[in-house]
Design an enzyme around this catalytic site. Structure first.
Site, PDB file in Angstrom:
ATOM      1  N   CYS A  14       0.828  -1.206   0.000  1.00  0.00           N
ATOM      2  CA  CYS A  14       0.000   0.000   0.000  1.00  0.00           C
ATOM      3  C   CYS A  14       0.865   1.259   0.000  1.00  0.00           C
ATOM      4  O   CYS A  14       2.019   1.232   0.387  1.00  0.00           O
ATOM      5  CB  CYS A  14      -0.867   0.011   1.239  1.00  0.00           C
ATOM      6  SG  CYS A  14      -1.705  -1.555   1.468  1.00  0.00           S
ATOM      7  N   ARG A  39       2.571   2.498  -8.518  1.00  0.00           N
ATOM      8  CA  ARG A  39       2.613   1.190  -7.882  1.00  0.00           C
ATOM      9  C   ARG A  39       1.372   0.384  -8.186  1.00  0.00           C
ATOM     10  O   ARG A  39       1.308  -0.795  -7.885  1.00  0.00           O
ATOM     11  CB  ARG A  39       2.771   1.368  -6.366  1.00  0.00           C
ATOM     12  CG  ARG A  39       4.087   2.019  -6.046  1.00  0.00           C
ATOM     13  CD  ARG A  39       4.088   2.678  -4.718  1.00  0.00           C
ATOM     14  NE  ARG A  39       3.945   1.699  -3.665  1.00  0.00           N
ATOM     15  CZ  ARG A  39       3.961   2.005  -2.399  1.00  0.00           C
ATOM     16  NH1 ARG A  39       4.092   3.251  -2.041  1.00  0.00           N
ATOM     17  NH2 ARG A  39       3.842   1.079  -1.493  1.00  0.00           N
ATOM     18  N   TRP A  90      -3.241  -2.103  -1.813  1.00  0.00           N
ATOM     19  CA  TRP A  90      -2.950  -3.310  -2.590  1.00  0.00           C
ATOM     20  C   TRP A  90      -3.443  -4.426  -1.693  1.00  0.00           C
ATOM     21  O   TRP A  90      -2.806  -4.765  -0.699  1.00  0.00           O
ATOM     22  CB  TRP A  90      -1.451  -3.388  -2.859  1.00  0.00           C
ATOM     23  CG  TRP A  90      -1.040  -4.603  -3.612  1.00  0.00           C
ATOM     24  CD1 TRP A  90      -0.481  -5.746  -3.104  1.00  0.00           C
ATOM     25  CD2 TRP A  90      -1.116  -4.817  -5.021  1.00  0.00           C
ATOM     26  NE1 TRP A  90      -0.228  -6.638  -4.104  1.00  0.00           N
ATOM     27  CE2 TRP A  90      -0.603  -6.098  -5.285  1.00  0.00           C
ATOM     28  CE3 TRP A  90      -1.595  -4.040  -6.084  1.00  0.00           C
ATOM     29  CZ2 TRP A  90      -0.540  -6.630  -6.576  1.00  0.00           C
ATOM     30  CZ3 TRP A  90      -1.516  -4.581  -7.356  1.00  0.00           C
ATOM     31  CH2 TRP A  90      -0.996  -5.850  -7.599  1.00  0.00           C
ATOM     32  N   ASN A 116      -0.253  -0.181   6.201  1.00  0.00           N
ATOM     33  CA  ASN A 116       0.479  -0.919   5.180  1.00  0.00           C
ATOM     34  C   ASN A 116       1.094  -2.112   5.894  1.00  0.00           C
ATOM     35  O   ASN A 116       1.727  -1.941   6.930  1.00  0.00           O
ATOM     36  CB  ASN A 116       1.569  -0.008   4.601  1.00  0.00           C
ATOM     37  CG  ASN A 116       2.501  -0.732   3.651  1.00  0.00           C
ATOM     38  OD1 ASN A 116       2.242  -1.856   3.252  1.00  0.00           O
ATOM     39  ND2 ASN A 116       3.583  -0.069   3.287  1.00  0.00           N
ATOM     40  N   GLY A 117       0.908  -3.321   5.361  1.00  0.00           N
ATOM     41  CA  GLY A 117       1.500  -4.500   5.990  1.00  0.00           C
ATOM     42  C   GLY A 117       0.434  -5.529   6.296  1.00  0.00           C
ATOM     43  O   GLY A 117      -0.672  -5.479   5.752  1.00  0.00           O
ATOM     44  N   GLU A 508      15.224 -19.621 -16.701  1.00  0.00           N
ATOM     45  CA  GLU A 508      14.772 -18.284 -16.306  1.00  0.00           C
ATOM     46  C   GLU A 508      15.837 -17.228 -16.667  1.00  0.00           C
ATOM     47  O   GLU A 508      15.509 -16.147 -17.156  1.00  0.00           O
ATOM     48  CB  GLU A 508      14.448 -18.276 -14.802  1.00  0.00           C
ATOM     49  CG  GLU A 508      14.038 -16.942 -14.213  1.00  0.00           C
ATOM     50  CD  GLU A 508      12.789 -16.320 -14.822  1.00  0.00           C
ATOM     51  OE1 GLU A 508      12.099 -16.973 -15.618  1.00  0.00           O
ATOM     52  OE2 GLU A 508      12.519 -15.149 -14.511  1.00  0.00           O
ATOM     53  N   LYS A 512      15.097 -14.134 -19.275  1.00  0.00           N
ATOM     54  CA  LYS A 512      15.280 -12.721 -18.916  1.00  0.00           C
ATOM     55  C   LYS A 512      16.163 -12.024 -19.948  1.00  0.00           C
ATOM     56  O   LYS A 512      15.904 -10.901 -20.340  1.00  0.00           O
ATOM     57  CB  LYS A 512      15.934 -12.599 -17.525  1.00  0.00           C
ATOM     58  CG  LYS A 512      14.987 -12.852 -16.368  1.00  0.00           C
ATOM     59  CD  LYS A 512      14.035 -11.699 -16.155  1.00  0.00           C
ATOM     60  CE  LYS A 512      12.785 -12.069 -15.393  1.00  0.00           C
ATOM     61  NZ  LYS A 512      11.835 -12.946 -16.041  1.00  0.00           N
ATOM     62  N   GLU A 515      14.226 -11.542 -23.311  1.00  0.00           N
ATOM     63  CA  GLU A 515      13.149 -10.547 -23.340  1.00  0.00           C
ATOM     64  C   GLU A 515      13.651  -9.127 -23.103  1.00  0.00           C
ATOM     65  O   GLU A 515      13.048  -8.177 -23.578  1.00  0.00           O
ATOM     66  CB  GLU A 515      12.030 -10.899 -22.354  1.00  0.00           C
ATOM     67  CG  GLU A 515      12.386 -10.771 -20.898  1.00  0.00           C
ATOM     68  CD  GLU A 515      11.200 -11.059 -19.976  1.00  0.00           C
ATOM     69  OE1 GLU A 515      10.081 -10.661 -20.291  1.00  0.00           O
ATOM     70  OE2 GLU A 515      11.423 -11.681 -18.913  1.00  0.00           O
ATOM     71  N   HIS A 531      24.125 -34.169 -25.679  1.00  0.00           N
ATOM     72  CA  HIS A 531      23.185 -34.748 -26.638  1.00  0.00           C
ATOM     73  C   HIS A 531      22.883 -33.774 -27.769  1.00  0.00           C
ATOM     74  O   HIS A 531      21.903 -33.954 -28.481  1.00  0.00           O
ATOM     75  CB  HIS A 531      21.898 -35.179 -25.916  1.00  0.00           C
ATOM     76  CG  HIS A 531      22.154 -36.211 -24.859  1.00  0.00           C
ATOM     77  ND1 HIS A 531      22.526 -37.502 -25.161  1.00  0.00           N
ATOM     78  CD2 HIS A 531      22.146 -36.122 -23.508  1.00  0.00           C
ATOM     79  CE1 HIS A 531      22.716 -38.181 -24.035  1.00  0.00           C
ATOM     80  NE2 HIS A 531      22.509 -37.354 -23.011  1.00  0.00           N
ATOM     81  N   LYS A 634       2.564  -6.470 -19.825  1.00  0.00           N
ATOM     82  CA  LYS A 634       2.655  -7.030 -18.471  1.00  0.00           C
ATOM     83  C   LYS A 634       1.607  -8.113 -18.248  1.00  0.00           C
ATOM     84  O   LYS A 634       1.864  -9.105 -17.595  1.00  0.00           O
ATOM     85  CB  LYS A 634       2.488  -5.890 -17.449  1.00  0.00           C
ATOM     86  CG  LYS A 634       2.707  -6.312 -16.006  1.00  0.00           C
ATOM     87  CD  LYS A 634       4.145  -6.719 -15.756  1.00  0.00           C
ATOM     88  CE  LYS A 634       4.381  -7.275 -14.372  1.00  0.00           C
ATOM     89  NZ  LYS A 634       5.610  -8.093 -14.307  1.00  0.00           N
TER      90      LYS A 634
HETATM   91  C1  F6R Z   1       8.753 -12.875 -17.996  1.00  0.00           C
HETATM   92  C2  F6R Z   1       7.358 -12.673 -17.640  1.00  0.00           C
HETATM   93  C3  F6R Z   1       6.326 -13.542 -18.263  1.00  0.00           C
HETATM   94  C4  F6R Z   1       5.224 -13.885 -17.249  1.00  0.00           C
HETATM   95  C5  F6R Z   1       4.096 -14.658 -17.962  1.00  0.00           C
HETATM   96  C6  F6R Z   1       3.002 -15.067 -16.993  1.00  0.00           C
HETATM   97  O1  F6R Z   1       9.599 -12.012 -17.296  1.00  0.00           O
HETATM   98  O2  F6R Z   1       7.044 -11.801 -16.870  1.00  0.00           O
HETATM   99  O3  F6R Z   1       6.893 -14.682 -18.804  1.00  0.00           O
HETATM  100  O4  F6R Z   1       5.773 -14.651 -16.230  1.00  0.00           O
HETATM  101  O5  F6R Z   1       3.542 -13.856 -18.974  1.00  0.00           O
HETATM  102  O6  F6R Z   1       2.395 -13.964 -16.408  1.00  0.00           O
HETATM  103  P1  F6R Z   1       1.529 -14.130 -15.102  1.00  0.00           P
HETATM  104  O7  F6R Z   1       2.414 -14.590 -14.008  1.00  0.00           O
HETATM  105  O8  F6R Z   1       0.928 -12.785 -14.856  1.00  0.00           O
HETATM  106  O9  F6R Z   1       0.478 -15.163 -15.420  1.00  0.00           O
END
Ligand code: F6R
Length: 639
Positions: A14, A39, A90, A116-117, A508, A512, A515, A531, A634
């Site tokens: 929050c 945020r 939040w 907050n918390g 992972e 990263k 992307e 292989h 996102k």
């Molecule tokens: C990579 C990334 C994406 C999400 C994926 C799932 O950094 O952010 O690969 O992990 O699109 O998104 P959520 O977790 O919102 O279902």
């Protein structure tokens, strides 16, 4: 700014603002809330003291909803009062609705509180307060604090304490002595119109020192327009602000001091907490995000507490197969979870890309548990997989960071990751908190099925609780990784290898880099190299190698060391991520990145972090928009 510098002052969940002075407080507090808008939040509210009234307004949804509601109130005291508190929420306890939005008032309406918390002992406190005849008007843990403070203020008055700011501060000290967990609390009391009192434990709080006015906020960005002189509160401190004074004490009432500092960022950097990118800020927030996700999870009986459970223990005992469905980074969290869930519960566990799940006709029935992992809770592929599982009568448990989103709403049980809003497109703190949530679910299943004792579960939770500190230590030593990133920025490819839980970490790390830096990167199970993929290794090819702990299964670690030797023999430049004290790897590492010792299954909580920083810094060095990489969004709400 270094990574460890400001983790303690970073905002999470929050947003909180408080003001006391001579000017109309509402517009100052709303400006502050606007500054915290980056945020993301699900509701907002304000309380203003005008003469003998506390005037509140609160609304679910964006700040605009609150502003619209306030627009109709220009002629009442809410627009002119010069003491106010404001909040962006939040949601943690209680869905994102008008009634759960802050501020929360005491039964007599004299006191308003924002928070907050997470108050860990809130169900016990709520039962105790309700037993005295108080009716709750929300589902939040915060409301307990409003009622407790009101009761303490009544008791102080009855015992002859004079009205005034000092009594308000004493009331707050007494109220917080009843609370367990993490909190920043701000309160106003109509009897003490020229004061705002606040308390801080495990949650950020800063004071802004003005001339004839003072400010409180979870983040300096809320008041940077008005003052750059700030004080960071220490743990377990209470602060009282009046137009002319700032008084800090500890929870026992002894005078205390915060850490004074001058804010040298400009307003645009302020919302990123002084970091260049949200991603860096979110990486730095990870220790706190883990701690928050763990907060309140162990009941007094030692059971793991989920957030919303519409499944009985018997349902969980009947589970004979677990499927984890997720996309992208969340899928990698699921891959790590498989190792932990199978190890602890002995139930077979499959991990499936959500986008593939329903098209291959998986075998599902009542005794299948499908775990849907999603930061946003809105990812269409994961949602469709969940719906398919439900049609087949499987039980669905969601791991989600967004309270009230579609995936948890449609699931039979939910465990929320309390990571706070993630703004950068690339997922970082969501990943680590998803790991924590997956571990908790594995432990919960093991416990209800009787394959782990409560004390064994508590031992793992206690190791988990130590990870935030270890992570802070790690984040403080990332300068070499940044230098390495600058060095690697022109590479045409980077490969990642790992075994066991190090394999999803390798995937992972590669994701990263792809992307963010738009570079070719691939992750492999180290054993698979021979292989085929080893043919990719050329002179100087950077290979990031994630080494398991020698304290786990020594043979596994030795095999990875052999794999490192194999790639080195073919000319690779090795970047080795290994546990502190694993001296045997030094000879094979062109670059060594040491991480604190962690139990084998929990190691991804450490080993992933340098890879996040590496990708972020390479992307920045290549001149890319770190927070909003091209072609990505996102929340992916289409299949
Ligand atoms: C990579 C990334 C994406 C999400 C994926 C799932 O950094 O952010 O690969 O992990 O699109 O998104 P959520 O977790 O919102 O279902």
């Amino acid at each position: 700014m270094t990574y460890e510098r400001s983790w303690a002052t970073l905002p999470r969940m929050c947003g909180i603002v408080g003001y006391v002075g001579k000017r109309p407080a509402l517009s100052i507090v709303l400006d502050g809330l606007r500054r915290l808008e980056y945020r993301g939040y699900d509701s907002a509210g304000v309380a203003v003291i005008d003469r003998d009234e506390v005037l509140t307004e609160k609304r679910a949804g964006k700040l605009a909803n609150l502003e619209k509601a306030l627009a109709d109130r220009v002629d009442d005291g809410i627009a002119v009062g010069s003491t106010a508190i404001g909040h962006t929420r939040w949601a943690t306890h209680g869905g994102p609705t008008d009634r759960n939005a802050h501020p929360h008032a005491s039964g007599d309406g004299r006191i308003a509180v924002i928070h907050n918390g997470i108050i860990e002992n809130f169900s016990r406190l709520r039962a105790e307060i309700e037993a005295t005849g108080v009716e709750f008007t929300s589902d939040t843990d915060t409301e307990c604090a409003a009622h407790l403070l009101a009761a303490e203020m009544r008791a102080l008055r009855e015992s002859g304490s004079p009205e005034g700011p000092q009594t308000l501060a004493e009331g707050m000290r007494r109220a917080v002595s009843r609370l367990e967990g993490a909190f920043t609390l701000l309160a106003v009391d109509v009897q003490t119109p020229d004061a705002v009192v606040a308390a801080r434990r495990n949650s950020p709080l800063v004071v802004g020192r003005g001339a004839g006015e003072n400010f409180l906020a979870s983040d300096v960005s809320a008041f940077i327009e008005h003052t750059r002189e700030a004080i960071e509160l220490g743990q377990d401190q209470v602060v009282l602000i009046t137009p002319g004074g700032i008084e800090i004490t500890d929870f026992a009432g002894a005078p205390a001091a915060g850490k004074e500092f001058h804010i040298d960022w400009d307003a645009s950097a302020a919302e990123k907490g002084g970091y260049d990118y949200f991603m860096l800020k979110e990486i730095a927030e990870q220790p706190q995000a883990i701690a928050d996700t763990l907060l309140g999870r162990l009941s007094e009986r030692g059971d793991i507490v989920l957030d919303e459970v519409r499944l009985t223990d018997q349902d969980l005992r009947d589970v004979d197969k677990v499927f984890i469905v997720a996309c992208g980074t969340a899928y990698h969290a699921g891959m790590v979870a498989k190792y932990a869930i199978e190890h602890w519960t002995r139930i077979p566990c499959e991990v499936e890309l959500a986008s593939e799940f329903r098209y291959r006709d998986p075998v599902l029935d009542r005794s299948t548990l499908v775990v849907a992992v999603s930061q946003s809770g809105e990812t269409m592929d994961t949602l469709m997989a969940l719906r398919h599982a439900k049609q087949q009568k499987a039980r669905v448990l969601a791991i989600c960071n967004t309270n009230g989103s579609t995936i948890p709403r449609e699931s039979d049980a939910v465990l929320y990751t309390h990571g706070g809003p993630e703004i950068a497109v690339a997922s970082t703190k969501a990943f680590l908190t998803q790991l924590v949530a997956c571990y908790l679910i594995g432990l919960h299943l093991a416990q209800v099925r009787g394959v782990m004792y409560a004390d064994e579960v508590a031992a793992v939770v206690s190791r988990l609780r130590r990870t935030p500190d270890a992570l802070r230590e790690l984040l403080g030593k990332m300068e070499d990784v940044r230098a390495l990133a600058r060095d690697l920025k022109s590479s045409s490819t980077v490969l990642f290898i790992g075994r066991h839980v190090g394999y999803p970490v390798a995937l992972e790390g590669a994701l990263k880099l792809k992307e963010l830096a738009y570079m070719h990167a691939e992750g492999f199970a180290a054993g698979e190299l021979k292989h085929g993929p080893i043919a990719l290794i050329d002179k100087g090819t950077p290979v990031v190698c994630v080494v398991p702990s020698p304290a786990g299964r020594g043979v596994m670690r030795d095999k990875v060391v052999s794999n490192i030797q194999e790639v080195r023999a073919r000319g690779a430049r090795t970047i080795v991520i290994a546990e502190q004290g694993d001296d045997g790897v030094v000879a094979y590492a062109d670059h060594l990145i040491e991480v604190p010792r962690t139990p084998t299954l929990l190691a991804p909580l450490m080993t992933t972090v340098p890879l996040q920083i590496l990708a972020c810094e390479i992307a920045a060095a290549r001149g890319h928009d770190v927070d909003q990489p091209r072609n990505l969004a996102k929340s992916v709400t289409v299949e």
